[in-house]
Design an enzyme around this catalytic site. Structure first.
Site, PDB file in Angstrom:
ATOM      1  CG  HIS A   1      43.893  38.868  34.043  1.00  0.00           C
ATOM      2  ND1 HIS A   1      44.079  38.504  32.972  1.00  0.00           N
ATOM      3  CD2 HIS A   1      42.733  39.528  33.932  1.00  0.00           C
ATOM      4  CE1 HIS A   1      43.368  38.441  32.077  1.00  0.00           C
ATOM      5  NE2 HIS A   1      42.419  39.277  32.476  1.00  0.00           N
TER       6      HIS A   1
ATOM      7  CG  MET B   1      35.071  55.156  22.775  1.00  0.00           C
ATOM      8  SD  MET B   1      35.297  55.193  24.704  1.00  0.00           S
ATOM      9  CE  MET B   1      36.609  56.582  24.586  1.00  0.00           C
ATOM     10  N   GLY B   2      35.134  50.815  23.493  1.00  0.00           N
ATOM     11  CA  GLY B   2      34.158  50.040  23.589  1.00  0.00           C
ATOM     12  C   GLY B   2      33.299  50.319  24.899  1.00  0.00           C
ATOM     13  NE  ARG B   3      30.355  45.215  26.679  1.00  0.00           N
ATOM     14  CZ  ARG B   3      30.273  44.277  25.721  1.00  0.00           C
ATOM     15  NH1 ARG B   3      29.111  44.582  25.141  1.00  0.00           N
ATOM     16  NH2 ARG B   3      30.982  43.581  25.226  1.00  0.00           N
ATOM     17  CB  ILE B   4      35.823  48.401  29.474  1.00  0.00           C
ATOM     18  CG1 ILE B   4      35.266  47.022  29.787  1.00  0.00           C
ATOM     19  CG2 ILE B   4      37.193  48.799  30.620  1.00  0.00           C
ATOM     20  CD1 ILE B   4      36.102  45.892  29.899  1.00  0.00           C
TER      21      ILE B   4
ATOM     22  NE  ARG C   1      42.307  38.300  27.087  1.00  0.00           N
ATOM     23  CZ  ARG C   1      41.043  38.674  28.126  1.00  0.00           C
ATOM     24  NH1 ARG C   1      41.518  39.635  29.172  1.00  0.00           N
ATOM     25  NH2 ARG C   1      40.145  37.724  28.185  1.00  0.00           N
TER      26      ARG C   1
ATOM     27  CD  GLU D   1      47.522  37.579  32.311  1.00  0.00           C
ATOM     28  OE1 GLU D   1      46.608  36.874  32.698  1.00  0.00           O
ATOM     29  OE2 GLU D   1      47.298  38.639  31.655  1.00  0.00           O
TER      30      GLU D   1
ATOM     31  CB  ALA E   1      40.444  44.628  35.602  1.00  0.00           C
TER      32      ALA E   1
HETATM   33  C1  DGY Z   1      37.800  39.012  31.010  1.00  0.00           C
HETATM   34  O1  DGY Z   1      36.733  39.018  31.263  1.00  0.00           O
HETATM   35  O2  DGY Z   1      38.081  39.052  29.587  1.00  0.00           O
HETATM   36  C2  DGY Z   1      38.707  39.607  31.998  1.00  0.00           C
HETATM   37  O3  DGY Z   1      40.101  39.616  31.237  1.00  0.00           O
HETATM   38  C3  DGY Z   1      38.715  38.757  33.285  1.00  0.00           C
HETATM   39  O4  DGY Z   1      37.653  39.278  33.738  1.00  0.00           O
END
Ligand code: DGY
Length: 325
Positions: free
Chosen positions: A285, A154-157, A237, A266, A287
Site C-alpha cells: 500500500h 474515471m475520477g481524479r486518479i 482498495r 492488509e 502508491a
Molecule cells: C489513500 O489516500 O486513500 C491511499 O490509499 C493511501 O494514500
C-alpha cells in the site's frame, strides 16, 4: 487549549504545529493503536487526526464525546470512517484529495510495467543465480505500448492513469457510473459497459471507491470475461477484488498477471497463497508514498485538524453539508 489525538506520526513540522496550537497526544508506535486503546485515547478530545487503519464509527465518536469537532483523515479514501454518522453529529471529516493523485497514478503505471514485464519475478531469478543465458523464450511479458487499458473508475486518479497510458500509445476504455463527457471532450477516452471493458482490455486498472457496490466487483465472473494475456492492477482498495478468485484466475491461466498495491486483508498474511505466485506482484500500500506527497498529505491533514478545532472550515471536507446547518 483544545485537545487532539494524532493516531500515528506524520511529518515532524506538522506534528510541531499541532503541538503548538493544541494539547496533543501523538501515537508513536509503528502499528495502529489497538481498538480499546484508541477508544480510550479519544476520550474528551476536540480533534482527531486518523489513518485508514483506524476504524472511526459511532462507538468511537461516542467514546470521544459531544465536544469532538473534527475528524481529519490523512488519505483520500475514507471507507474506514462512518461518514453518515459523522454528518448526523455535525462533525466535518477532512481528507487529502488532489495531494496524491499524480503519485498514485505513477505507482499504478509502475505496477502495470512490473507485473506486465515480469520485473520482480526475473529480478528474483537473477538473485537466485538462475540467469544462465539470454533466451528468446524467457520471461516474455505483456507490452504496454499499443495495448488497451481499461480503467474502472474515471475520477481524479483514473484520469491521470489514462493520460499516462496515452503516452504509451494505449487505447483507453473506461467504465464508471456515468460517462465523463467533460473529459471525453479533451481526451480520447471511450466509455463502455463493464463487460466490454473486461473483454477488451489488456490491462485493467481499478480506481473506484470501496463500497457495497464495488466490494468483490472483480470476482470469478469478471475474471471469466478477461483476456488470458490481461494484467489486473489494483491501487484502490483490496476488497474490490475477491482474493480467492484472483488466485484461481492467476493459477488457471484466465489472466496473465496482477499488480497489487492493496490486499484484503492488509497486511496480507504470510500464508496467503497469492504470495506463492510469480505472476502476482504485491507491494505494501505504497502508491502515495513519495516524500513530497506524504509531506503534502501531512500538511493538509494537520491544517484540517487545526481548522476544525478552531471552528473554521476545513480545506478539504468529505461532508461539507455539515456547514449548511
Ligand atoms: C489513500 O489516500 O486513500 C491511499 O490509499 C493511501 O494514500
Amino acid at each position: 487549549m483544545a485537545r487532539t489525538f494524532v493516531s500515528r506520526e506524520i511529518f515532524p513540522e506538522y506534528i510541531e504545529k499541532i503541538e503548538e496550537e493544541t494539547d496533543a497526544e501523538v501515537w508513536k508506535d509503528e502499528l495502529p493503536p489497538p481498538r480499546d486503546t484508541l477508544l480510550e485515547k479519544v476520550r474528551g478530545i476536540d480533534g482527531l487526526l486518523c489513518l485508514l487503519t483506524d476504524g472511526i464509527d459511532g462507538e468511537l465518536m461516542d467514546a470521544a464525546g459531544r465536544q469532538l469537532r473534527v475528524i481529519s483523515q490523512i488519505a483520500v479514501g475514507y471507507n474506514n470512517i462512518d461518514i453518515p454518522e459523522a454528518t448526523r453529529r455535525g462533525i466535518p471529516v477532512g481528507y487529502t484529495p488532489e495531494a496524491l493523485t499524480q503519485t498514485t497514478a505513477d505507482a499504478t503505471l509502475a505496477l502495470m510495467l512490473t507485473a506486465g514485464r515480469r520485473v520482480t519475478e526475473s529480478e528474483r531469478a537473477v538473485r537466485a543465480g538462475k540467469w544462465r543465458t539470454w533466451h528468446p523464450l524467457h520471461y516474455l511479458g505483456q507490452d504496454l505500448y499499443g495495448a488497451t487499458l481499461g480503467i474502472i473508475g474515471m475520477g481524479r486518479i483514473g484520469l491521470e492513469v489514462a493520460k499516462r497510458g496515452l503516452g504509451f500509445d494505449m487505447k483507453i476504455l473506461y467504465y464508471d457510473i456515468a460517462p465523463r463527457e467533460d473529459l471525453e471532450a479533451d481526451y480520447p477516452l471511450t466509455f463502455v459497459d463493464l463487460d466490454t471493458l473486461l473483454r477488451e482490455s489488456d490491462f485493467v486498472s481499478l480506481h473506484t471507491v470501496l463500497d457495497e457496490s464495488t466490494h468483490h466487483l472483480i470476482s470469478d465472473d469478471a475474471f471469466s470475461k478477461m483476456k488470458s494475456n490481461a494484467v489486473l492492477v489494483n491501487a484502490a482498495r483490496g476488497p474490490i477484488v475477491d482474493p480467492a478468485a484472483l488466485h484461481r484466475a492467476l493459477t488457471g491461466g484466465q489472466i496473465a498477471a496482477a499488480g497489487l498495491d492493496v490486499t484484503d486483508p492488509e497486511p496480507i498474511p504470510m500464508d496467503d497463497p497469492l504470495l506463492t505466485l510469480d505472476n502476482c506482484v504485491i507491494v505494501p500500500h505504497i502508491a502515495s508514498a513519495s516524500v513530497a506527497t506524504r509531506r503534502e498529505m501531512s500538511r493538509i491533514s494537520a491544517t484540517n485538524l487545526l481548522n476544525g478545532v478552531r471552528g473554521e472550515r476545513l480545506l478539504t471536507c468529505v461532508n461539507p453539508e455539515v456547514y449548511d446547518r
